[in-house]
Write an enzyme that holds these catalytic residues in place. Structure first.
Site, PDB file in Angstrom:
ATOM      1  N   VAL B  15      41.692  31.390  39.776  1.00  0.00           N
ATOM      2  CA  VAL B  15      40.684  31.814  40.756  1.00  0.00           C
ATOM      3  C   VAL B  15      39.765  30.640  41.109  1.00  0.00           C
ATOM      4  O   VAL B  15      39.419  30.429  42.271  1.00  0.00           O
ATOM      5  CB  VAL B  15      39.875  33.022  40.229  1.00  0.00           C
ATOM      6  CG1 VAL B  15      38.794  33.415  41.229  1.00  0.00           C
ATOM      7  CG2 VAL B  15      40.798  34.203  39.973  1.00  0.00           C
ATOM      8  N   ILE B 137      39.577  43.593  47.894  1.00  0.00           N
ATOM      9  CA  ILE B 137      39.061  44.746  48.647  1.00  0.00           C
ATOM     10  C   ILE B 137      37.540  44.774  48.538  1.00  0.00           C
ATOM     11  O   ILE B 137      37.012  44.810  47.430  1.00  0.00           O
ATOM     12  CB  ILE B 137      39.606  46.076  48.087  1.00  0.00           C
ATOM     13  CG1 ILE B 137      41.126  46.023  47.940  1.00  0.00           C
ATOM     14  CG2 ILE B 137      39.184  47.240  48.962  1.00  0.00           C
ATOM     15  CD1 ILE B 137      41.719  47.252  47.248  1.00  0.00           C
ATOM     16  N   GLY B 188      55.280  37.244  36.178  1.00  0.00           N
ATOM     17  CA  GLY B 188      53.863  36.908  36.192  1.00  0.00           C
ATOM     18  C   GLY B 188      52.962  38.033  36.653  1.00  0.00           C
ATOM     19  O   GLY B 188      51.776  37.837  36.863  1.00  0.00           O
ATOM     20  N   LYS B 206      36.707  48.716  35.370  1.00  0.00           N
ATOM     21  CA  LYS B 206      36.426  48.770  36.805  1.00  0.00           C
ATOM     22  C   LYS B 206      35.808  50.121  37.187  1.00  0.00           C
ATOM     23  O   LYS B 206      34.905  50.188  38.018  1.00  0.00           O
ATOM     24  CB  LYS B 206      37.703  48.494  37.593  1.00  0.00           C
ATOM     25  CG  LYS B 206      38.156  47.040  37.410  1.00  0.00           C
ATOM     26  CD  LYS B 206      39.607  46.847  37.799  1.00  0.00           C
ATOM     27  CE  LYS B 206      40.037  45.397  37.644  1.00  0.00           C
ATOM     28  NZ  LYS B 206      41.504  45.258  37.735  1.00  0.00           N
TER      29      LYS B 206
END
Lengths: 431, 431
Positions: B15, B137, B188, B206
């Site tokens: 990231v 999102i 992966g 989450k």
């Protein structure tokens, strides 16, 4: 800091009364989120004598818009009355008097957004308009904020609930266009005059707004190619299904390195595409960004409370800005000049259905024309027709320029073996 | 106003390098949107000697976090290194030194969000964490801003891409859990140690974050009932399909007038539900609000660039706040105290599959137990088993309390005619 925010409401129709309902129901939560109480001081209506429930004890009705635009106590004008020219002049006057604007008016924003923004920049006012596209779906702020770090390449939207309802019913029940339209009108899903919906104008306005935001270019309604669903036939829906597609009225805005094209037209989408599962009066906007890839935002595109939710969420944003002293800062001028592709540059796949005479050399004549324009085919179906000696031909092309396809089509129609071209649609997906 | 914003980056993994890539690629657009240039001054890495491409000429690598947290030039700390306790202490130190925070760390936010917010309120710093839930999102800002005027009743999320990938493959290809997990690891899509994904912990984190935001109550990870997909059988997937359902690992957070329940578990969803069409590694969050009705937000839940897009969109928001002087104002304390439902109060429908002996009175014994707890059935299938004299029973109940169902289940297991209870899942939709 202001602890009470005073609102003037333009319009007390379906959405207007929804706004009042939500402001009442969620009073505490809105106060918690904004630190302010919200009072609706005045409501503009057409007919003062019509009996109605007054939204609150301190609320007054008026039929003179100046009572709102010029009232120094009013901080925010919420416009849910619709209309274009007259409404524009009212809002411009409100902005001139330092009012912030929340509007649900797509017609106005698509045609006069730039003018309203320019005026609001001068007086440091906010303009928020989430409800103007796709009702309850927070698509505008998702594009402005959520995807702000990305480069948006493509937006595809089912942004008109009426046509999606009609097409869903045609597909699921096998009922023809006219009957479904009539039923939709009886159920209140379609207006008595369905022109703006059925002919694609409503969707085109929303795609204009999305394209300005998504591509940061100053588009007009005139930049959108529009084709509606009037006369859509059940045969096409069935053939599309057989070929693995679903027909939807889709607004498509595309931006590759060479230019932009924006259109609204009945389009064959692969049945596996997320938009193909959006049924009935629901709306959805599919956004493809360079970095994020595929995203989709789904929800109710219209209706009293969904639309009012978007309006009140905007009002909350405006109030936060007032309290934080950041009003008028949200708007960013389009970054790029407009680059609209010519018909020669626009490449799409096409579905074509036509009736031909079953005679020797027929297919050769046709294929010769297509070959001249470098048009090749992905799928072809030939079927018997209900007319003896006629055949029905359904073809899906590979990518072809709009201009070339139009030329091929007009040459095709000259052929004696071609009885008629029944329908032509855009096709998305595949090569 | 600051024309250059200086960033310290914690972590240079997938990231982290995505963040650098997007900041470079979209330099002009970001400058247009924020009026500022963004410079990454320092990057915290584990191993200084590992060869890497440096993100920019002025960027320096360090293995001492104090070089970032205490550097007076750094305005914003972007945390993409993961980890909980050590990372928390680093971020707290950064906040103490007045740095704004952007983080993609769901583990940290689910467990220590409140602590971080409290610290940031003291120093007037921003904390943004869009990337922590559902990657690309923009669900967090949709809940905070887009639906701010509504009362959210229910959120259902496919918020773990690994398990959705595994379940999609099992459903579409009929491959068993262990084989698909192995394949996912090779591709992966699953970690070498898949525990956090497969056992539902990642999704639970989450859902904790979404529940805090959506219901404005201070939940902890411990409030979430968690059941993973380990050992999910192909039989259940097939029976679910036969009954009109699709099995997905769903996080469900519900708030009716009496209390809240939050869970993550394999759940049978009607195949027509929008979440049932969310395949492979995609994520989606379905939100039901009192006023707006049904909405759904769909997109990539993980991956280098989608996650980095969310991080950089947050960074843009933080920069706008710095320039506007509105830092530290976005966070709103939970409005309500926490009300978690007891197992007695939690009502759900259940799917149960069991093997029973085919002997007289068997069904009567079972139905007597169910009747005692007022459990009635919506659908029942009885099938031959591969064992002679055994039968396979599949039942879907009407709504039943968790507590009653657990009691009925344990009594059921005592019956001599019940060989084994194979599986029990939650069922959504219908009555």
């Amino acid at each position: 800091m202001k602890n009470t925010i005073t609102v003037g409401l333009l319009g007390l129709g379906t959405v207007g009364s929804g706004v009042i309902e939500i402001l009442n129901d969620h009073k505490e939560s809105i106060q918690h989120k904004t630190g302010s109480q919200v009072t609706i001081k005045s409501v503009l209506v057409n007919d003062l004598n019509k009996p109605r429930e007054l939204p609150g004890e301190t609320t007054q009705l008026t039929d003179r818009y100046e009572d709102i635009t010029r009232d120094p106590e009013i901080d925010v004008v919420v416009e849910v009355m619709g209309g274009i020219d007259h409404t524009l002049s009212i809002l411009l006057e409100a902005i001139e008097h330092g009012k912030h604007i929340v509007t649900a008016n797509k017609d106005l924003m698509a045609q006069h957004g730039a003018e309203l923004f320019a005026a609001s920049q001068k007086t440091g006012c906010d303009i928020y308009y989430e409800a103007s596209v796709a009702g309850g779906i927070p698509i505008i702020r998702s594009i402005i904020d959520g995807l702000s770090s990305d480069r948006i390449r493509k937006m595809m939207g089912i942004v008109n609930g009426t046509t999606n309802y009609i097409m869903t019913k045609m597909t699921q029940d096998g009922t023809d266009f006219d009957s479904v339209l009539k039923e939709a009108q009886e159920l209140g899903f379609a207006e008595a005059d369905p022109t703006a919906d059925v002919d694609g104008l409503d969707a085109a306005r929303k795609m204009t707004i999305l394209s300005i935001l998504g591509f940061s270019m100053p588009f007009n309604l005139e930049d959108v190619e529009v084709k509606g669903i009037r006369g859509l036939s059940l045969s096409d829906i069935k053939y599309a299904e057989e070929l693995g597609y679903t027909i939807k009225l889709i607004g498509i805005a595309e931006n590759d390195h060479t230019g932009v094209s924006v259109s609204v037209e009945p389009t064959l989408l692969p049945s596996t595409h997320p938009l193909s599962s959006v049924h009935n009066e629901f709306n959805a906007v599919y956004v493809y960004g360079d970095a994020v890839g595929e995203t989709m935002f789904y929800g109710p595109g219209a209706g009293k409370l969904p639309t009012a939710t978007a309006v009140v969420s905007d009002l909350i944003a405006v109030i936060k800005n007032i309290r934080l002293g950041t009003s008028g800062k949200a708007y960013v001028q389009p970054q790029f000049s407009k680059q609209v592709k010519t018909k020669k540059e626009q490449l799409t796949k096409k579905y074509i259905r036509l009736h031909v005479l079953d005679q020797p050399g027929m297919l050769m004549e046709m294929t010769t024309i297509f070959a001249q324009y470098d048009i090749s085919f992905d799928q072809i179906i030939q079927r018997a027709s209900d007319q003896d000696k006629e055949r029905e031909l359904i073809m899906i092309t590979h990518q072809v320029s709009e201009e070339d396809f139009a030329k091929a089509q007009s040459e095709l129609q000259e052929l004696s073996s071609v009885r008629r071209v029944d329908s032509i649609f855009r096709v998305e997906g595949g090569e």
